[in-house]
Each structure stands twice: as C-alpha cells, then as structure tokens.
Design an enzyme around this catalytic site. Sequence first.
Site, PDB file in Angstrom:
ATOM      1  CB  SER A 255       9.809 -24.430 -30.810  1.00  8.39           C
ATOM      2  OG  SER A 255       9.354 -22.983 -30.912  1.00  8.39           O
TER       3      SER A 255
ATOM      4  CG  ASP B 154       8.987 -19.561 -29.124  1.00  9.61           C
ATOM      5  OD1 ASP B 154      10.101 -19.000 -28.666  1.00  9.61           O
ATOM      6  OD2 ASP B 154       9.265 -20.254 -30.161  1.00  9.61           O
TER       7      ASP B 154
ATOM      8  CG  ASP C 147      12.704 -22.555 -29.292  1.00  8.55           C
ATOM      9  OD1 ASP C 147      11.856 -21.797 -29.475  1.00  8.55           O
ATOM     10  OD2 ASP C 147      13.432 -23.122 -30.489  1.00  8.55           O
TER      11      ASP C 147
ATOM     12  CD  GLU D 266       7.573 -17.806 -39.942  1.00  6.96           C
ATOM     13  OE1 GLU D 266       6.746 -18.587 -40.633  1.00  6.96           O
ATOM     14  OE2 GLU D 266       7.872 -18.257 -39.205  1.00  6.96           O
ATOM     15  CB  ALA D 267       1.782 -13.080 -38.598  1.00  3.44           C
ATOM     16  CG  ASN D 268       5.297 -17.195 -36.268  1.00  4.29           C
ATOM     17  OD1 ASN D 268       6.575 -16.667 -36.162  1.00  4.29           O
ATOM     18  ND2 ASN D 268       5.505 -18.341 -36.731  1.00  4.29           N
TER      19      ASN D 268
ATOM     20  N   GLY E 115       2.210 -28.974 -43.135  1.00  3.01           N
ATOM     21  CA  GLY E 115       3.453 -29.640 -43.591  1.00  3.01           C
ATOM     22  C   GLY E 115       3.589 -30.865 -42.898  1.00  3.01           C
ATOM     23  CB  THR E 116       3.296 -31.805 -39.610  1.00  6.53           C
ATOM     24  OG1 THR E 116       2.334 -30.859 -38.969  1.00  6.53           O
ATOM     25  CG2 THR E 116       4.883 -31.149 -39.551  1.00  6.53           C
TER      26      THR E 116
ATOM     27  NE  ARG F  32      -1.137 -25.094 -40.716  1.00  2.35           N
ATOM     28  CZ  ARG F  32      -1.503 -25.498 -39.285  1.00  2.35           C
ATOM     29  NH1 ARG F  32      -2.378 -25.313 -38.796  1.00  2.35           N
ATOM     30  NH2 ARG F  32      -0.648 -26.600 -38.908  1.00  2.35           N
TER      31      ARG F  32
END
Length: 572
Positions: free
Chosen positions: A94, A306, A308, A400-402, A530-531, A536
């Site tokens: 992505s 983005d 992908d 999502e805001a993104n 998560g990674t 955050r």
Amino acid sequence: MVPGKGRGLAGPGRRARRWRVGSRAGRAAEMDFEELKRYSALHPKPAGLTLQYGTAGFRSKAQQLEHVMFRMGLLAALRSRAMGATIGVMVTASHNPEEDNGVKLIDPLGEMLHPSWEEYATQLANAEDQELQEIVTEICQKAAVNQRKDASVFIGRDTRPSSKELSQAVIDGISVLGGQYHDYGLVTTPQLHYMVCCQNTQGQYGKPTLEGYYQKLSKAFTELIKKSLSSGEAQRQLKIDCANGIGALKLAEMETYFPKEVQVQVYNDGTKEKLNYLCGADFVKVHQKPPKGLDMKPNESCCSFDGDADRIVYYYKDTAGHFHLIDGDKIATLISIFLKELLAKMGQTLKMAVVQTAYANGSSTRYLEETVKVPVHCVKTGVKHLHHKAQEFDVGIYFEANGHGTVLFSKAAENTIRQLAKEEKDVAKREAAKVLENMIDLINQTVGDAISDMLVIEAILALKGLTLQQWDALYNDFPSRLLKVQVADRQVIDTTDAERRAVTPPGLQEKIDALVKKYKLSRAFVRPSGTEDIVRVYAEADTQENADALAHEVSLAVYHLAGGKGAPPQPI
C-alpha cells in the site's frame, strides 16, 4: 476451472509419497507432504523473524517475505477449501516505501480475512521450516478443511519491483496443495476484492474481469454525469496524483470509458519517481501539503491515491496560496448529505449511519450528528472494524480520516431501491431511486476504492453543483495534532470505548482527563501501535497552539507512566 487459471506445480505424473490428513469432519484426505517440504526449502524462513498478520495483512522489507508469500499461498488454498469459494491474495504494501512489500488475503465476498484465520496466518508465517507440515495439518483439523474439495485462488500484485517474484511464491504455495489459480497480474487492491466478490456471487455483483469492473463503474458514472449536464454543469477537470503506483496504470486503461465531459490529468504515474516517495494520499494527509510533481494553481481540484489505490484525499490551494485538505471525514460527510437527500426524495425511511474511528475530527462528528442529523458510531481503528459495523445498517457509510472508505447497502435496501427505480409511479421518487441505483453500481462495496470513490465524489459535486471550496466550507476542522511516543513495551497500554480511553497503566486516563480540562473544545486519547513499540497520541483543541500543547503534555504523561524510551518528548 475458469479460462486462464492454472494448476502450476500440481500437475499429474508425480511419484511422491502421500500422507493422510484427518479432518474434524471425519474424512481422510491426501496431502503431498514430501512436495510441501521440497518447495518450502525453496522459500526458507529467515532465522528469528517474527511477523504478525494485522489489519493490513503482513508487511515488512521485501527480502524478508518470500517464505510468507509461499505460506499464504498454502493458507489461501486451505481457506478456499474450508469455505468452498474463491479466495484472493493481494501482494502489496500500500502506502509503505517501495522497498517494503506485503500480502493480504481476501474472503469470499471481498471482505477482510476472518479473524480466526488471521491467527492461522500468523502461526503459519512464524513456523520454522521443520514445523510446517505439523501446522498445516493442525489448521486442516481445526478448520475442518476438506482436502478433496477444489481450491480456487485469485492473485493480484502492485507495481513494486519485488511484487512479481513474490506473487510467484504465492503461486507455488497454492500449487503445492493442488489448488487452481487465476493470476490477474497488475491490479489495484480494490479491483482484486471486486473480482473475488463477482466470482463468488456467480456474476451477480459483476463480471470478474478488469473490463467488467471498468464497464460497471463507467456506465453508472456516465448516467449520473448526464443528469448534471442537463442542469448546465460545465466540464469537470481533476488533477490526480497516483503515488507512482498501480492507480496510474489502471486510470490509463479506464480513460476510454470516461465521458468526454470529464477531464482527468494524471501525475506521478510511476515513469520517473519511486512509489509513494513524497507523494500519495498518506503523504498529503500526514504532511498537509501537496505531493511532489503536481503543479497546483489556485482553486484547482486535485486528489491523491495511495500506492495500491484504496485511499483517496482531495485538496486545493486558495487564492492566497493556503493549502486545504479534504480528508476522509469530509468525504463521508458529502456522501451522507447526498444519500440522505435522495432517501428523503424517495420517501424511504431506511436506516442510515456513519461509522468513524477515534481519529475522526470532532468537528465532523458534531456536524454529522447535529446538522446532517445522521447517527455516528465510533469503532476501533482498522478497516475491518468499520466495515463490520457498517453492515448493521440499511446504508452504512464508513471512512477513516486517511481516506479509506466506502458505502455498504443491505440486500433488502438495494432490492427496495432497484424496485422503486423500475416500478415507482411518482416521477420524482422514481428519478431519485434511479440516481441511487446508479450510486450503488458506482460504489465498490467490498472495500475502500480510490477510483470508485473519486467517481462518486465527482458525480455528487456535479449533481449538487458544488465547488471544492463550497464542499470544504461545510464545517471547519478542529485543530489537531498526532504524535508518537517510544515505549519499552506497547502492551502496557490497554484501551476501551473504541480506543478512546486508557484502562492501563493506572493513573494515565485520569492524567489525560485533567489535561483535557485545561483547553477549550478539546479531547485527547492514546492507543498502542499494532506493529511497533510506540504509542500514538491524538489531541484536538480550539487553536493549533492549544492542540500542540495538549498533545505534548499527554505525550509526557505516556512517557512517564507507560515506560517511555530515550529522551522525553520535546515541545512542538
């Protein structure tokens, strides 16, 4: 086997020893573990590497992923047999840098992989080579996989230099288990989701081909644009930053399907620069500035995909040269207003709602609830949570805001709308139903899709006669700041209330509550990544200065109470 599918390695004439695998259903099936061992050795696991299947599947440096791709080919074949349906495997990372890559599996109706199988994916990816046979056998037993069933997998990949070789490793995994596959080659992630859904609905959703995708979307878009042209709307022009990714190739293929009234100029098409480098939806959203390689004149309509092509954000520069971002929150708002108006014209009381995450700007939530009068629900971060919640409504809008999002229509709602478009005697109601019917066909309901979302937005702006500036002026975002704090162990932070409140460590939420009280129109929350071992921190307030100050103070609280690493956070 559909045309173009192959059996790869699993052709006839091999003389390999076969083992028997029992399943919970009590049936015995054959699996060639000698061949599995042989091909696994061609895709060995790097020593000590541990990866987690998350919302975005697996992502890492491309050179670390060959064994994962082979094993996800195995898993896709097993999932296909367990479901009795075609499964998708998309090779992409992505919006990550070009050196990275990743893989995600797509379930039968184009949705994300089921959570129970995410665990199998993680288990399989992290198994040492000598444990592979045991883990595969265990998955077959736990998931009652009938090895006698056919396995069918669709594969797609993005434009990264590593993607072709890695998708071949996926094919090896499918083929070792005797699965059939169709390799679509270069496609956007949403296109593969679409194709999987088409295949498993026996063509009810559309044809499982790229041409089928282009025809369905362009036919609906052309019908909608026709209606706006009759109301005197001028030609639509749009500059699109394709992040030097797959979106540019697919837009070029689709161009002949666009009505002549729409002019699209593609930038960052991958011929000169690296994928996602200083461009793309993620870059524009995070840095709040235009991408490299796109020349913006005042008040021109621009958007970015983005890498992908499953996210989109819009933006423009005003006459004073100020940059204005129109993100996923404002996209959800525009779509909500439009769909609510259509439902009212049709005289329908279908249950409609918007689904957001805690990252949605508080101003958008307030505007949707108080002005548009649409219920808003907040869920945990991650597309699968939004998608799942949106399925509870007749019309579920999630973004999502993104910039990743779509609209879901329940089967009952879709049937009602299509019936009214055909049979409603009242002309105004029938016309509204026809517009809504075309909207249903234009929207990719399987997943967020930058191409589909862009056409939806352009159609709505044209039909409502809105400029980008008028859309942007619906409401003003509260100033916000997103920061990250490095910690020794992110798991010390546990959250509740859709990640808006911290349960642990003790005292952290009380500290955040006290800090929030110091500022007007403010809120703040923290959540573990998560990674990686970072936390955050998100803050909003009445001014940018206050949002920055609140974010910094909350960061310090996280650093002191949740085991911060390195130097303490510095003021912005």
